[in-house]
Design an enzyme around this catalytic site. Structure first.
Site, PDB file in Angstrom:
ATOM      1  N   GLU A 533       0.603   8.987  -8.051  1.00  0.00           N
ATOM      2  CA  GLU A 533      -0.811   9.521  -8.531  1.00  0.00           C
ATOM      3  C   GLU A 533      -1.555   8.645  -9.634  1.00  0.00           C
ATOM      4  O   GLU A 533      -2.432   8.310  -9.540  1.00  0.00           O
ATOM      5  CB  GLU A 533      -0.603  10.833  -8.885  1.00  0.00           C
ATOM      6  CG  GLU A 533      -0.182  12.052  -7.718  1.00  0.00           C
ATOM      7  CD  GLU A 533      -1.224  11.721  -6.695  1.00  0.00           C
ATOM      8  OE1 GLU A 533      -2.171  11.529  -6.654  1.00  0.00           O
ATOM      9  OE2 GLU A 533      -0.353  11.949  -5.417  1.00  0.00           O
ATOM     10  N   ASP A 589       3.280   2.935  -3.256  1.00  0.00           N
ATOM     11  CA  ASP A 589       4.516   3.250  -3.144  1.00  0.00           C
ATOM     12  C   ASP A 589       5.521   2.315  -3.945  1.00  0.00           C
ATOM     13  O   ASP A 589       6.522   2.738  -4.614  1.00  0.00           O
ATOM     14  CB  ASP A 589       5.066   3.439  -1.645  1.00  0.00           C
ATOM     15  CG  ASP A 589       4.547   4.707  -1.141  1.00  0.00           C
ATOM     16  OD1 ASP A 589       4.065   5.595  -1.763  1.00  0.00           O
ATOM     17  OD2 ASP A 589       4.642   4.719   0.111  1.00  0.00           O
TER      18      ASP A 589
END
Length: 683
Positions: A533, A589
């Site tokens: 995030e 990621d």
């Protein structure tokens, strides 16, 4: 005498020499024994020192539960250096979505709380929640009411042609009531969201609708035909439950599906909208519904001002009010379809809206309606099945990101400084909104929720109260971030408007996080989610032209390396997916794993007493990577065309193979799938 002395001395000298030799040997023996004792003592001491510093098995109940979870999902016969996804998730059953499983467990926790007698204060907002739950669970009253409350709602909307009691009301009046009073949007979605441009104030957004059945373009033709048959049977069942004539119900249900199929054809995938530069458009309300009837440019079939004003009361709207439209072409085509139906099949249009409303309200109806909806969902799922404390943890992740930004090669110094400042200034919210912890505020927030006389009426009151709170809050100055999810949800998010990242309590639960877990688990699972995030703050920098002052050549090279890196992996069990708009998520990621690992390694340097899971045979570092992969566990399937993430195998193998520490700790030979000869350096 001198001669005598000289004759007797040699024997004394010989005896003294022998004694000296004996004492020398004794001293050497004593020294050897002492040295051996010292070595043995030191060894024992060092053994206990290193034993106390090394990882100990965590024997707490939560760790045993986590061990059971890992053993139930992992397949230790899989080679971690070639298929770490199977190693971590190979024995997963069913949907096997870690987030979905956590969401279900959170629901179970809520249910246990709501069913605990006397766990609320009289006159509080909590009491109203318990009363609402008890009303929902009073199945005898719901069954006794049957379809009566629903028929009353349908009468307020002008009735239903298949029941023989229909007043041909104005189409826009019915649509206005559906949107404002029942939270149902049959042809488009209207909601409040941040303005795409600074200062990102709330603005009305118009988007494509959400459908009860999967999109046609995402299914094979044979499967989609089965889906249509199941949905047609469901609509027929709804009409029969409401007392409709079977023949008329069949006709209206078929035409409702026809309308849905035509709306499907108007949809534009997100990737296509991005390629055409039409992700959103800023227009005014009167542009959608021009005063000049001859204009065919927009969507005149809908009385936009009236419908939006009713939905977003007490906002004051005018024809010149700017709104955000996410797919204008869809609205134009939808408007033409509605106009055509109004001219020839107005009754079918009414039936289409009522069918959708009944599906929306089914959770508040009796068991026949609920079972019909549950059965439909089950059949659709079968057809579309696709083969520390939290704040301390977040602080560690944030600090690791700030440190890592110092060595991002493609950033210029000014951009780097601004990026670090944005991370430093970021607010974080965890658990739940502030008002939820204050009984007086909670009581005030739900004061307009009226319970009874039926559960359906209570349900509708809750819908209207929620919509009113959303609109009212957007009109008032608010010093704190307005939560976009409930505390029990499992969706973390970053708000551009308030520059705040939110981690609801539902996410910070086992198996992703627990204070008693080994730190490796918390950093690998919850820590990587937090890092993900945080990195979304910098999405704009990775887009073409998003960072003019940066080393564009180096950035483009790193992103191209990333694409090649992911393209090298085989996909097992995934029949199709579109990787064209997944680069950003892949970059996030990969960076999230690197940041979480850096934070964990720093923690190991400064804190002693790391533990690991008993009987799993993994070192703390190996457990970190296993926990990271566990977050991605789900059953492999056809990738949703709207999903901007790569398939779960790639989300595991892509970042792990780009991490030298993974290969080192799992002893992967050079050239193994997860230990490639070349790696990418983006973050």
């Amino acid at each position: 005498m001198g001669t005598l002395w000289s004759q007797e001395r040699p024997p004394e000298e010989g005896q003294s020499t022998e004694q000296s030799r004996w004492w020398a040997m004794a001293r050497r023996l004593i020294m050897a024994v002492l040295l051996l004792g010292l070595l043995l003592g030191s060894s024992v001491l060092l053994f206990y020192i290193f034993r106390s510093c090394g990882p100990r098995p965590c024997e707490m109940p939560m760790c045993w539960h986590l061990l059971d979870h890992y053993l139930a999902s992992g397949n230790t016969s899989a080679a971690p250096c070639t298929d770490f996804f199977s190693f971590s998730c190979g024995k997963s059953k069913g949907t096997s979505n870690s987030f979905r499983a956590l969401a279900e467990e959170n629901k179970s926790r809520l249910r246990r709380i709501l069913e605990t007698p006397g766990s609320w204060h009289l006159g509080s907002g909590e009491e109203k929640a318990f009363q609402f739950y008890n009303s929902c669970m009073d199945t005898s009253a719901i069954e006794a009411a049957g379809a009566g409350p629903l028929r009353q709602v349908i009468e307020e909307l002008g009735g239903w042609p298949i029941s023989g009691n229909w007043t041909s009301l104005d189409f826009n009046r019915t649509l206005r009531l559906l949107m404002s009073q029942y939270g149902h949007f049959p042809f488009f979605r209207a909601y409040l969201g941040p303005h795409p441009n600074p200062p990102h104030t709330p603005v009305i957004q118009i988007d494509q609708p959400e459908f009860d059945i999967p999109l046609k373009q995402e299914q094979e033709q044979k499967i989609y035909a089965q889906i249509v048959r199941e949905y047609l049977a469901y609509l027929n069942q709804l009409g029969t439950l409401l007392g409709g004539d079977p023949g008329k119900v069949q006709e209206h249900a078929s035409l409702s599906i026809s309308i849905t199929s035509q709306l499907f054809q108007f949809l534009r995938p997100l990737g296509q909208q991005q390629a055409q530069g039409k992700v959103f458009q800023l227009i005014t309300i009167d542009q959608l519904q021009p005063l000049c009837p001859s204009s065919k440019e927009m969507a005149p079939a809908i009385d936009w001002l009236s419908c939006l004003q009713a939905t977003f009361t007490p906002m004051s709207l005018s024809p010149s009010k700017t709104i955000v439209v996410h797919n204008l072409d869809y609205l134009k085509d939808m408007s033409q379809l509605v106009e055509k139906q109004l001219l020839s099949h107005r009754d079918f249009l009414q039936s289409h809206m009522i069918f959708g409303l009944v599906g929306t309200l089914s959770p508040a109806l009796d068991s026949k309606f609920q079972e019909a909806h549950r059965s439909l969902n089950q059949k659709l799922w079968e057809l579309t099945e696709r083969p520390p404390v939290a704040m301390d943890l977040f602080t560690a992740i944030k600090d690791a990101l700030i440190t890592r930004l110092r060595r991002v090669s493609w950033m210029d110094e000014e951009t780097r400084k601004k990026a670090q400042d944005r991370v430093i200034q970021l607010q974080v919210k965890m658990g739940g909104p502030e008002w939820a912890m204050e009984p007086a505020l909670a009581r005030q927030k739900y004061s307009d929720v009226h319970l009874g006389p039926s559960f359906l009426q209570s349900f509708l009151s809750g819908i209207r109260s929620r919509q009113a709170r959303i609109v009212h809050s957007s009109l008032q100055p608010f010093l704190h971030h307005r939560w976009q999810v409930s505390p029990w949800r499992v969706n973390a998010y970053y708000s551009i408007t308030d520059h705040v990242v939110v981690f609801p309590a539902g996410l910070l639960q086992p198996p992703f996080f627990h204070p008693a877990y080994p730190r490796a688990v918390n950093f690998g699972a919850a820590g990587s989610i937090m890092a993900r995030e945080l990195l979304h703050i910098f999405d704009q920098l990775l887009l073409p032209g998003g960072c003019p002052a940066c080393d564009t050549h180096a950035l483009e090279g790193a992103l191209l390396c990333l694409e090649r890196h992911y393209a090298a992996f085989p996909l097992y069990g995934v029949t199709s997916f579109n990787s064209s708009h997944m680069v950003l998520e892949n970059a996030v990621d990969m960076g999230a794993l690197a940041v979480a690992l850096q934070a964990y390694n720093k923690m190991l340097l400064w804190h002693r007493g790391e533990t690991t899971l008993p009987n799993l045979g993994l070192t703390p570092q190996q457990l970190f990577f296993r926990s990271y992969a566990q977050v991605m566990c789900r059953k492999l399937s056809t990738q949703d065309s709207q999903d901007t993430h790569s398939p779960p195998t790639l989300r595991v193998h892509g970042p792990l193979s780009n991490t030298p520490a993974f290969s080192r700790h799992f002893h992967c030979p050079r050239g193994a799938l997860l230990n490639p000869s070349e790696r990418c350096q983006l973050w």
